[in-house]
Motif scaffolding. Structure first.
Motif, PDB file in Angstrom:
ATOM      1  N   LYS A 153       0.856  -1.186   0.000  1.00 10.02           N
ATOM      2  CA  LYS A 153       0.000   0.000   0.000  1.00 10.02           C
ATOM      3  C   LYS A 153       0.893   1.238   0.000  1.00 10.02           C
ATOM      4  O   LYS A 153       1.796   1.367   0.804  1.00 10.02           O
ATOM      5  N   ILE A 154       0.606   2.153  -0.939  1.00  7.68           N
ATOM      6  CA  ILE A 154       1.405   3.369  -1.087  1.00  7.68           C
ATOM      7  C   ILE A 154       0.477   4.567  -0.934  1.00  7.68           C
ATOM      8  O   ILE A 154      -0.587   4.617  -1.560  1.00  7.68           O
ATOM      9  N   ILE A 155       0.890   5.515  -0.118  1.00  7.22           N
ATOM     10  CA  ILE A 155       0.155   6.771   0.032  1.00  7.22           C
ATOM     11  C   ILE A 155       0.964   7.811  -0.736  1.00  7.22           C
ATOM     12  O   ILE A 155       2.106   8.091  -0.407  1.00  7.22           O
ATOM     13  N   PHE A 156       0.354   8.387  -1.776  1.00  5.50           N
ATOM     14  CA  PHE A 156       1.066   9.311  -2.656  1.00  5.50           C
ATOM     15  C   PHE A 156       0.416  10.683  -2.561  1.00  5.50           C
ATOM     16  O   PHE A 156      -0.790  10.818  -2.797  1.00  5.50           O
ATOM     17  N   PRO A 157       1.179  11.737  -2.221  1.00  4.60           N
ATOM     18  CA  PRO A 157       0.603  13.080  -2.092  1.00  4.60           C
ATOM     19  C   PRO A 157       0.016  13.585  -3.411  1.00  4.60           C
ATOM     20  O   PRO A 157       0.575  13.343  -4.475  1.00  4.60           O
ATOM     21  N   ASN A 158      -1.101  14.289  -3.316  1.00  2.00           N
ATOM     22  CA  ASN A 158      -1.784  14.799  -4.510  1.00  2.00           C
ATOM     23  C   ASN A 158      -0.906  15.738  -5.325  1.00  2.00           C
ATOM     24  O   ASN A 158      -0.909  15.690  -6.549  1.00  2.00           O
ATOM     25  N   ASN A 159      -0.150  16.615  -4.649  1.00  4.83           N
ATOM     26  CA  ASN A 159       0.656  17.578  -5.405  1.00  4.83           C
ATOM     27  C   ASN A 159       1.734  16.874  -6.225  1.00  4.83           C
ATOM     28  O   ASN A 159       2.024  17.280  -7.339  1.00  4.83           O
ATOM     29  N   LEU A 160       2.315  15.798  -5.713  1.00  7.57           N
ATOM     30  CA  LEU A 160       3.317  15.055  -6.490  1.00  7.57           C
ATOM     31  C   LEU A 160       2.660  14.299  -7.643  1.00  7.57           C
ATOM     32  O   LEU A 160       3.270  14.121  -8.694  1.00  7.57           O
ATOM     33  N   LEU A 161       1.431  13.880  -7.436  1.00  6.34           N
ATOM     34  CA  LEU A 161       0.715  13.162  -8.492  1.00  6.34           C
ATOM     35  C   LEU A 161       0.497  14.057  -9.705  1.00  6.34           C
ATOM     36  O   LEU A 161       0.564  13.598 -10.844  1.00  6.34           O
ATOM     37  N   LEU A 162       0.273  15.347  -9.464  1.00  4.32           N
ATOM     38  CA  LEU A 162       0.091  16.277 -10.577  1.00  4.32           C
ATOM     39  C   LEU A 162       1.419  16.689 -11.202  1.00  4.32           C
ATOM     40  O   LEU A 162       1.448  17.150 -12.335  1.00  4.32           O
ATOM     41  N   GLN A 163       2.518  16.545 -10.468  1.00  3.50           N
ATOM     42  CA  GLN A 163       3.825  16.958 -10.986  1.00  3.50           C
ATOM     43  C   GLN A 163       4.505  15.870 -11.808  1.00  3.50           C
ATOM     44  O   GLN A 163       5.334  16.171 -12.645  1.00  3.50           O
ATOM     45  N   LYS A 164       4.168  14.640 -11.556  1.00  4.98           N
ATOM     46  CA  LYS A 164       4.808  13.514 -12.246  1.00  4.98           C
ATOM     47  C   LYS A 164       4.010  13.130 -13.480  1.00  4.98           C
ATOM     48  O   LYS A 164       2.811  13.361 -13.557  1.00  4.98           O
ATOM     49  N   GLY A 165       4.687  12.498 -14.410  1.00  4.71           N
ATOM     50  CA  GLY A 165       3.993  11.939 -15.562  1.00  4.71           C
ATOM     51  C   GLY A 165       3.241  10.695 -15.132  1.00  4.71           C
ATOM     52  O   GLY A 165       3.761   9.867 -14.397  1.00  4.71           O
ATOM     53  N   ILE A 166       2.025  10.569 -15.595  1.00  6.51           N
ATOM     54  CA  ILE A 166       1.179   9.429 -15.214  1.00  6.51           C
ATOM     55  C   ILE A 166       0.663   8.759 -16.477  1.00  6.51           C
ATOM     56  O   ILE A 166       0.220   9.426 -17.407  1.00  6.51           O
ATOM     57  N   SER A 167       0.736   7.438 -16.498  1.00  8.27           N
ATOM     58  CA  SER A 167       0.105   6.663 -17.562  1.00  8.27           C
ATOM     59  C   SER A 167      -1.026   5.862 -16.942  1.00  8.27           C
ATOM     60  O   SER A 167      -0.860   5.269 -15.882  1.00  8.27           O
ATOM     61  N   ILE A 168      -2.168   5.877 -17.598  1.00 11.85           N
ATOM     62  CA  ILE A 168      -3.272   5.039 -17.151  1.00 11.85           C
ATOM     63  C   ILE A 168      -3.205   3.754 -17.949  1.00 11.85           C
ATOM     64  O   ILE A 168      -3.268   3.760 -19.180  1.00 11.85           O
ATOM     65  N   ILE A 169      -3.022   2.659 -17.248  1.00 14.02           N
ATOM     66  CA  ILE A 169      -2.855   1.361 -17.901  1.00 14.02           C
ATOM     67  C   ILE A 169      -4.239   0.754 -18.114  1.00 14.02           C
ATOM     68  O   ILE A 169      -4.993   0.582 -17.158  1.00 14.02           O
ATOM     69  N   PRO A 170      -4.567   0.449 -19.360  1.00 22.38           N
ATOM     70  CA  PRO A 170      -5.903  -0.110 -19.625  1.00 22.38           C
ATOM     71  C   PRO A 170      -6.062  -1.477 -18.953  1.00 22.38           C
ATOM     72  O   PRO A 170      -5.094  -2.220 -18.784  1.00 22.38           O
ATOM     73  N   ALA A 171      -7.296  -1.774 -18.567  1.00 19.65           N
ATOM     74  CA  ALA A 171      -7.590  -3.062 -17.942  1.00 19.65           C
ATOM     75  C   ALA A 171      -7.308  -4.173 -18.940  1.00 19.65           C
ATOM     76  O   ALA A 171      -7.650  -4.068 -20.114  1.00 19.65           O
ATOM     77  N   LYS A 172      -6.666  -5.207 -18.452  1.00 22.73           N
ATOM     78  CA  LYS A 172      -6.318  -6.324 -19.328  1.00 22.73           C
ATOM     79  C   LYS A 172      -7.481  -7.305 -19.377  1.00 22.73           C
ATOM     80  O   LYS A 172      -7.974  -7.759 -18.360  1.00 22.73           O
ATOM     81  N   HIS A 173      -7.911  -7.595 -20.578  1.00 22.95           N
ATOM     82  CA  HIS A 173      -8.965  -8.584 -20.777  1.00 22.95           C
ATOM     83  C   HIS A 173      -8.346  -9.779 -21.478  1.00 22.95           C
ATOM     84  O   HIS A 173      -7.637  -9.633 -22.466  1.00 22.95           O
TER      85      HIS A 173
END
Length: 176
Positions: free
Chosen positions: A149-169
């Motif tokens: 379990k990871i608690i990630f601060p909101n401000n860092l979440l907006l500063q970093k690049g994020i990829s949304i990984i599609p659900a694997k079917h």
């Protein structure tokens, strides 16, 4: 001695202003709840945004009431600048709290990802791939495939690049 006639304008303006505030609170809360329902956002996040907007509206109400009741402009500016200085000094050490709250509001309205999405945070030192369990005012709760379990601060979440990984079917062959 207090006289109604002497302060009738101020009293009527105060009553009207409080009435307008009550109507605005109801209308804004309904609009935010409608937006949240169409965006499939969670109730506690919606309530937090409504609470923040109500606090802002209360601050504006007090400011307008001060003006209506004829407090000298110089006194208002001296008081506000003194309060802002004290708050600024106190909050300078707590800038990350304000940053996280603001980021939480941005995440609420822009909702680039939702609870249940798997995301990859592009951090060169500590890349993270995890599923979003919850989005709070100050942080996002993530859970990795390994169960960490990871608690990630909101401000860092907006500063970093994020990829949304599609659900694997899983693709399967179907036979009749």
């Amino acid at each position: 001695m207090f006289s109604f006639k002497e302060y009738s304008r101020e009293i009527i303006a105060t009553i009207i202003l409080i009435g307008v505030l009550i109507v605005l609170r109801i209308v804004i809360a309904k609009l935010i709840r409608r937006f949240a329902a169409t965006s499939q956002l969670f109730e506690h996040r919606t309530n937090l945004v409504i609470k923040y907007i109500n606090i802002l509206m209360n601050i504006l109400l007090v400011t307008i009431l001060i003006i209506i009741w004829g407090v000298q402009t110089e006194d208002i500016f001296i008081t506000i600048s003194s309060i802002a200085t004290v708050i600024g000094v106190a909050m300078f050490a707590q800038w990350s709290i304000l940053s996280n709250i603001t980021s939480g509001m941005v995440l609420f309205f822009s909702f680039p990802f939702r609870i249940g999405d798997t995301i990859k945070i592009h951090d060169k030192d500590f890349p993270i791939e995890a599923e979003i369990e919850d989005i709070n005012t100050f942080h996002v709760s993530l859970k990795t495939k390994e169960g960490e379990k990871i608690i990630f601060p909101n401000n860092l979440l907006l500063q970093k690049g994020i990829s949304i990984i599609p659900a694997k079917h899983e693709e399967r062959e179907f036979f009749d």
